[in-house]
Design a protein around this motif. Structure first.
Motif, mmCIF file in Angstrom:
data_model
loop_
_atom_site.group_PDB
_atom_site.id
_atom_site.type_symbol
_atom_site.label_atom_id
_atom_site.label_comp_id
_atom_site.label_asym_id
_atom_site.label_seq_id
_atom_site.Cartn_x
_atom_site.Cartn_y
_atom_site.Cartn_z
ATOM 1 N N UNK A 1 -25.293 40.826 -65.556
ATOM 2 C CA UNK A 1 -26.211 40.373 -64.516
ATOM 3 C C UNK A 1 -25.613 40.621 -63.133
ATOM 4 N N UNK A 2 -24.323 40.323 -62.982
ATOM 5 C CA UNK A 2 -23.660 40.523 -61.698
ATOM 6 C C UNK A 2 -23.600 42.005 -61.334
ATOM 7 N N UNK B 1 -26.373 37.700 -51.531
ATOM 8 C CA UNK B 1 -26.026 36.276 -51.461
ATOM 9 C C UNK B 1 -26.068 35.639 -52.840
ATOM 10 N N UNK B 2 -27.002 36.064 -53.672
ATOM 11 C CA UNK B 2 -27.075 35.550 -55.036
ATOM 12 C C UNK B 2 -25.833 35.964 -55.822
ATOM 13 N N UNK C 1 -21.745 33.497 -57.468
ATOM 14 C CA UNK C 1 -20.881 33.508 -58.650
ATOM 15 C C UNK C 1 -19.554 34.223 -58.401
ATOM 16 N N UNK C 2 -19.528 35.093 -57.410
ATOM 17 C CA UNK C 2 -18.300 35.839 -57.090
ATOM 18 C C UNK C 2 -18.053 35.803 -55.583
ATOM 19 N N UNK C 3 -17.637 34.658 -55.051
ATOM 20 C CA UNK C 3 -17.512 34.523 -53.598
ATOM 21 C C UNK C 3 -16.418 35.381 -52.957
ATOM 22 N N UNK D 1 -15.845 38.647 -53.850
ATOM 23 C CA UNK D 1 -16.152 40.061 -54.089
ATOM 24 C C UNK D 1 -16.219 40.772 -52.738
ATOM 25 N N UNK D 2 -15.172 41.526 -52.425
ATOM 26 C CA UNK D 2 -15.079 42.147 -51.104
ATOM 27 C C UNK D 2 -16.140 43.212 -50.879
ATOM 28 N N UNK D 3 -16.516 43.925 -51.925
ATOM 29 C CA UNK D 3 -17.589 44.928 -51.773
ATOM 30 C C UNK D 3 -18.885 44.256 -51.360
ATOM 31 N N UNK D 4 -19.197 43.138 -51.995
ATOM 32 C CA UNK D 4 -20.424 42.412 -51.679
ATOM 33 C C UNK D 4 -20.347 41.798 -50.281
ATOM 34 N N UNK D 5 -19.182 41.277 -49.900
ATOM 35 C CA UNK D 5 -19.028 40.675 -48.564
ATOM 36 C C UNK D 5 -19.251 41.709 -47.465
ATOM 37 N N UNK D 6 -18.656 42.880 -47.625
ATOM 38 C CA UNK D 6 -18.808 43.928 -46.616
ATOM 39 C C UNK D 6 -20.250 44.441 -46.587
#
Length: 117
Positions: free
Chosen positions: A15-16, A40-41, A45-47, A49-54
């Motif tokens: 899912x992630x 954001x969703x 679950x993965x706060x 996760x640098x790829x998602x943050x960027x």
């Protein structure tokens, strides 16, 4: 019982990965406002996760929500992401020129080191 917990973890992982894939797809199609809630969703679950943050920071920057962009750029840096010109630009837009200049200097210095090696 072990098999049940393993299959639950595997389903969450899929899912992630699906959320990240969807977020990248929305971003690449320049649908930044659609990418933001998906990312954001994922971050729930993965706060860290640098790829998602960027990706979230860049999405906010592209929809001119610079305060939010800076927030997520800062979070990504706390987790090991190196400064980039987008970060410096965001600080400059907010009027924080000293921080922007320091980021540009750090980028230049890191490039000098790479050039000399």
């Amino acid at each position: 019982m072990f098999a049940i917990s393993f299959s639950t973890i595997d389903a969450q992982s899929r899912k992630q990965k699906g959320l990240l894939k969807l977020a990248k797809q929305e971003y690449s199609q320049l649908r930044f406002a659609y990418a933001i809630p998906v990312i954001k969703q994922l971050l729930l679950t993965q706060p860290k996760d640098t790829n998602a943050l960027v990706l979230l920071a860049k999405s906010y920057q592209n929809v001119n929500q610079i305060d939010s962009a800076v927030k997520y750029y800062d979070l990504s840096c706390l987790h090991g992401v190196k400064y980039n010109s987008d970060m410096a630009e965001a600080y400059a837009i907010l009027g924080n020129y000293d921080k922007a200049i320091n980021i540009y200097k750090e980028i230049i210095d890191s490039n000098k080191i790479k050039f000399l090696q």
